[in-house]
Design a protein around this motif. Sequence first.
Motif, PDB file in Angstrom:
ATOM      1  N   GLU A 206      30.478 -57.750  93.365  1.00 47.55           N
ATOM      2  CA  GLU A 206      31.192 -56.566  93.833  1.00 47.55           C
ATOM      3  C   GLU A 206      30.213 -55.611  94.506  1.00 47.55           C
ATOM      4  N   ALA A 207      30.468 -55.250  95.727  1.00 43.28           N
ATOM      5  CA  ALA A 207      29.570 -54.342  96.454  1.00 43.28           C
ATOM      6  C   ALA A 207      29.879 -52.892  96.070  1.00 43.28           C
ATOM      7  N   ASN A 208      29.656 -52.576  94.780  1.00 40.85           N
ATOM      8  CA  ASN A 208      30.032 -51.256  94.274  1.00 40.85           C
ATOM      9  C   ASN A 208      28.849 -50.383  93.875  1.00 40.85           C
ATOM     10  N   GLY A 209      27.631 -50.900  94.026  1.00 43.90           N
ATOM     11  CA  GLY A 209      26.458 -50.097  93.725  1.00 43.90           C
ATOM     12  C   GLY A 209      26.111 -49.969  92.259  1.00 43.90           C
ATOM     13  N   HIS A 210      26.898 -50.555  91.376  1.00 46.96           N
ATOM     14  CA  HIS A 210      26.576 -50.552  89.951  1.00 46.96           C
ATOM     15  C   HIS A 210      25.803 -51.834  89.654  1.00 46.96           C
ATOM     16  N   PHE A 211      24.497 -51.773  89.844  1.00 48.45           N
ATOM     17  CA  PHE A 211      23.682 -52.975  89.773  1.00 48.45           C
ATOM     18  C   PHE A 211      23.717 -53.563  88.361  1.00 48.45           C
ATOM     19  N   ALA A 212      24.013 -54.859  88.298  1.00 50.49           N
ATOM     20  CA  ALA A 212      24.255 -55.521  87.021  1.00 50.49           C
ATOM     21  C   ALA A 212      22.983 -55.726  86.211  1.00 50.49           C
ATOM     22  N   HIS A 213      21.854 -55.664  86.866  1.00 50.85           N
ATOM     23  CA  HIS A 213      20.558 -55.785  86.189  1.00 50.85           C
ATOM     24  C   HIS A 213      19.527 -55.127  87.085  1.00 50.85           C
ATOM     25  N   THR A 214      18.296 -55.028  86.628  1.00 50.67           N
ATOM     26  CA  THR A 214      17.234 -54.500  87.482  1.00 50.67           C
ATOM     27  C   THR A 214      17.261 -55.273  88.798  1.00 50.67           C
ATOM     28  N   PRO A 215      17.436 -54.559  89.925  1.00 49.58           N
ATOM     29  CA  PRO A 215      17.800 -55.278  91.161  1.00 49.58           C
ATOM     30  C   PRO A 215      16.686 -56.030  91.869  1.00 49.58           C
ATOM     31  N   GLU A 216      15.440 -55.798  91.514  1.00 45.64           N
ATOM     32  CA  GLU A 216      14.390 -56.565  92.175  1.00 45.64           C
ATOM     33  C   GLU A 216      14.491 -58.023  91.739  1.00 45.64           C
ATOM     34  N   PRO A 217      14.550 -58.967  92.687  1.00 42.00           N
ATOM     35  CA  PRO A 217      14.810 -60.376  92.331  1.00 42.00           C
ATOM     36  C   PRO A 217      13.580 -61.102  91.791  1.00 42.00           C
ATOM     37  N   LEU A 218      13.067 -60.611  90.665  1.00 37.95           N
ATOM     38  CA  LEU A 218      11.946 -61.234  89.984  1.00 37.95           C
ATOM     39  C   LEU A 218      12.474 -62.134  88.869  1.00 37.95           C
ATOM     40  N   PRO A 219      11.710 -63.137  88.435  1.00 37.39           N
ATOM     41  CA  PRO A 219      12.205 -64.082  87.425  1.00 37.39           C
ATOM     42  C   PRO A 219      12.762 -63.420  86.175  1.00 37.39           C
ATOM     43  N   GLU A 220      12.117 -62.343  85.707  1.00 39.11           N
ATOM     44  CA  GLU A 220      12.576 -61.701  84.477  1.00 39.11           C
ATOM     45  C   GLU A 220      13.934 -61.019  84.633  1.00 39.11           C
ATOM     46  N   ASN A 221      14.361 -60.794  85.880  1.00 39.84           N
ATOM     47  CA  ASN A 221      15.655 -60.157  86.134  1.00 39.84           C
ATOM     48  C   ASN A 221      16.761 -61.159  86.471  1.00 39.84           C
ATOM     49  N   LEU A 222      16.435 -62.438  86.446  1.00 42.34           N
ATOM     50  CA  LEU A 222      17.381 -63.459  86.905  1.00 42.34           C
ATOM     51  C   LEU A 222      17.834 -64.384  85.778  1.00 42.34           C
ATOM     52  N   VAL A 223      17.789 -63.885  84.554  1.00 41.04           N
ATOM     53  CA  VAL A 223      18.186 -64.697  83.397  1.00 41.04           C
ATOM     54  C   VAL A 223      19.650 -65.133  83.513  1.00 41.04           C
ATOM     55  N   GLN A 224      20.508 -64.200  83.923  1.00 41.91           N
ATOM     56  CA  GLN A 224      21.934 -64.517  84.055  1.00 41.91           C
ATOM     57  C   GLN A 224      22.165 -65.579  85.124  1.00 41.91           C
ATOM     58  N   LEU A 225      21.458 -65.460  86.234  1.00 41.69           N
ATOM     59  CA  LEU A 225      21.598 -66.440  87.316  1.00 41.69           C
ATOM     60  C   LEU A 225      21.099 -67.808  86.868  1.00 41.69           C
ATOM     61  N   SER A 226      19.965 -67.854  86.178  1.00 42.63           N
ATOM     62  CA  SER A 226      19.434 -69.126  85.696  1.00 42.63           C
ATOM     63  C   SER A 226      20.427 -69.820  84.776  1.00 42.63           C
ATOM     64  N   ALA A 227      21.027 -69.027  83.876  1.00 46.04           N
ATOM     65  CA  ALA A 227      22.009 -69.599  82.955  1.00 46.04           C
ATOM     66  C   ALA A 227      23.233 -70.104  83.703  1.00 46.04           C
ATOM     67  N   ALA A 228      23.659 -69.375  84.726  1.00 49.63           N
ATOM     68  CA  ALA A 228      24.842 -69.771  85.492  1.00 49.63           C
ATOM     69  C   ALA A 228      24.598 -71.053  86.280  1.00 49.63           C
ATOM     70  N   VAL A 229      23.381 -71.217  86.808  1.00 49.09           N
ATOM     71  CA  VAL A 229      23.056 -72.453  87.518  1.00 49.09           C
ATOM     72  C   VAL A 229      23.171 -73.647  86.574  1.00 49.09           C
ATOM     73  N   LYS A 230      22.638 -73.501  85.370  1.00 48.52           N
ATOM     74  CA  LYS A 230      22.684 -74.596  84.397  1.00 48.52           C
ATOM     75  C   LYS A 230      24.106 -74.866  83.906  1.00 48.52           C
ATOM     76  N   SER A 231      24.829 -73.807  83.570  1.00 50.15           N
ATOM     77  CA  SER A 231      26.169 -74.004  83.002  1.00 50.15           C
ATOM     78  C   SER A 231      27.155 -74.558  84.022  1.00 50.15           C
ATOM     79  N   ASN A 232      26.909 -74.288  85.313  1.00 49.84           N
ATOM     80  CA  ASN A 232      27.804 -74.778  86.362  1.00 49.84           C
ATOM     81  C   ASN A 232      27.333 -76.087  86.983  1.00 49.84           C
ATOM     82  N   GLY A 233      26.181 -76.584  86.525  1.00 49.57           N
ATOM     83  CA  GLY A 233      25.648 -77.810  87.108  1.00 49.57           C
ATOM     84  C   GLY A 233      25.399 -77.673  88.594  1.00 49.57           C
TER      85      GLY A 233
END
Length: 449
Positions: A206-233
């Motif tokens: 959602e382009a609403n400006g309420h950033f879901a996590h620290t927005p800099e795309p560093l590994p420590e901020n991408l835990v949710q994305l990593s989990a989603a990649v694995k869970s979705n194959g």
Amino acid sequence: MAALMVSISGIRGIVGKSLTPAVVQKYAMAFGETMKQSTVIVGGDSRTSGTFIKNIVKGCLQACGCNVIDVGIVPTPTLQMEILHHKAAGGVAITASHNPSEWNGLKFMGADGRFLSPQIAQAVYDLADRGSTDLKTWESIGSETSDPGANQRHIDAVLNLPYIDLPALRQRKFKVVADTVNGAGGLIIPQLLESMGCEVVVINGEANGHFAHTPEPLPENLVQLSAAVKSNGADIGFAVDPDVDRCAIIDNTGSPIGEEYTLAAAVKFILSKKLGPVVVNMSTSRASEDIARFYNCPFYRSKVGEINVVEEMARQEAVIGGEGNGGVILPELHLGRDAPLAIALTLQALLESNDTMETLAASLPRYRMVKSKINIEDKDPDKIIQQMIDRFSDKPTNLLDGLKIDGKDNWVHLRKSNTEPIIRIISEAPSEEKAQSLVKEYTDIIQSL
């Protein structure tokens, strides 16, 4: 309170504290005066403060006699391309890049779609400090129009690059997870991926400006994305920052490959198609340099900062370049860091490899980088850097941007901050242990001075 940051990348601060309506007006009026009653493109990311800041910026530009084209919520690279599309005199992107939601800022660009050169940027800032403005009377004020087609034009331009085999990509149907952190990427990244025939899973779209996590795309901020990649194959995951000029990659196992390797993968792919010079900044991984050497291509480094990389790319007629923070620059598209571009090149490279993203990443030269900073309080940073230069005069050094000390398979880069009483220290080596030890060694030396 955090001070207003004023640099070659524009201005940024905390809304209502260091970034106030008066501050926005001060710099927007100065930029408007330099535009000489020409056309200016205005847009920005999705921050909640963007609306009121945009209204101030547009009003100031019109008061200076400029005609404003509002392109809405768009990535910074999209706005850069719109300057060229509309043949405008310049543009203002309202964004604080990877900073958290409470921040916002202004990025100023010229008629070439690039950030202002250091000299021109300083002239704008000097004009702002003097407070002199040439306000127009009622019959000479500027107009305002809107153009909602910017994001689609950006997508079309990326897909029309000669390197992108759209029919083959659509046939392959990669499964991709995209994290746009509720920034401007939500209005362009899913659409780009769908146009490439991908099965897309979007998180924080959602382009609403309420950033879901620290927005800099560093590994420590991408835990949710990593989990989603694995869970979705999924085959791959992409994360972008709020203004979509930086891109990080998660491989098919859910592991971040590291921002440095977004650029390295793009460099390898482009040089496999077209030989030519490569330009990166002084703090970018040696991986891209190794790749350029493999292809026997000239390799150059610039000072840190997108405009410095871009100007060097123009001088050297580079075929590709960028910064190791996930910023890929391809002159055939435009001279600016571009996450949609990075995504398209990565997917094409993955397609042609006929392998997994894990394997593709493993084929790149591997280094480990450690970034730190040293608080120097009331000490003179220039004096400290000079003392370090004198101390290591017997080693291979580069003084283009602070002090960089090159070893056989490692390096250390020391730079003063222009906004804080710190010295930044970055090291790179084949192992995490060696990189950490280099940071500690040089930190101890600086603290002993």
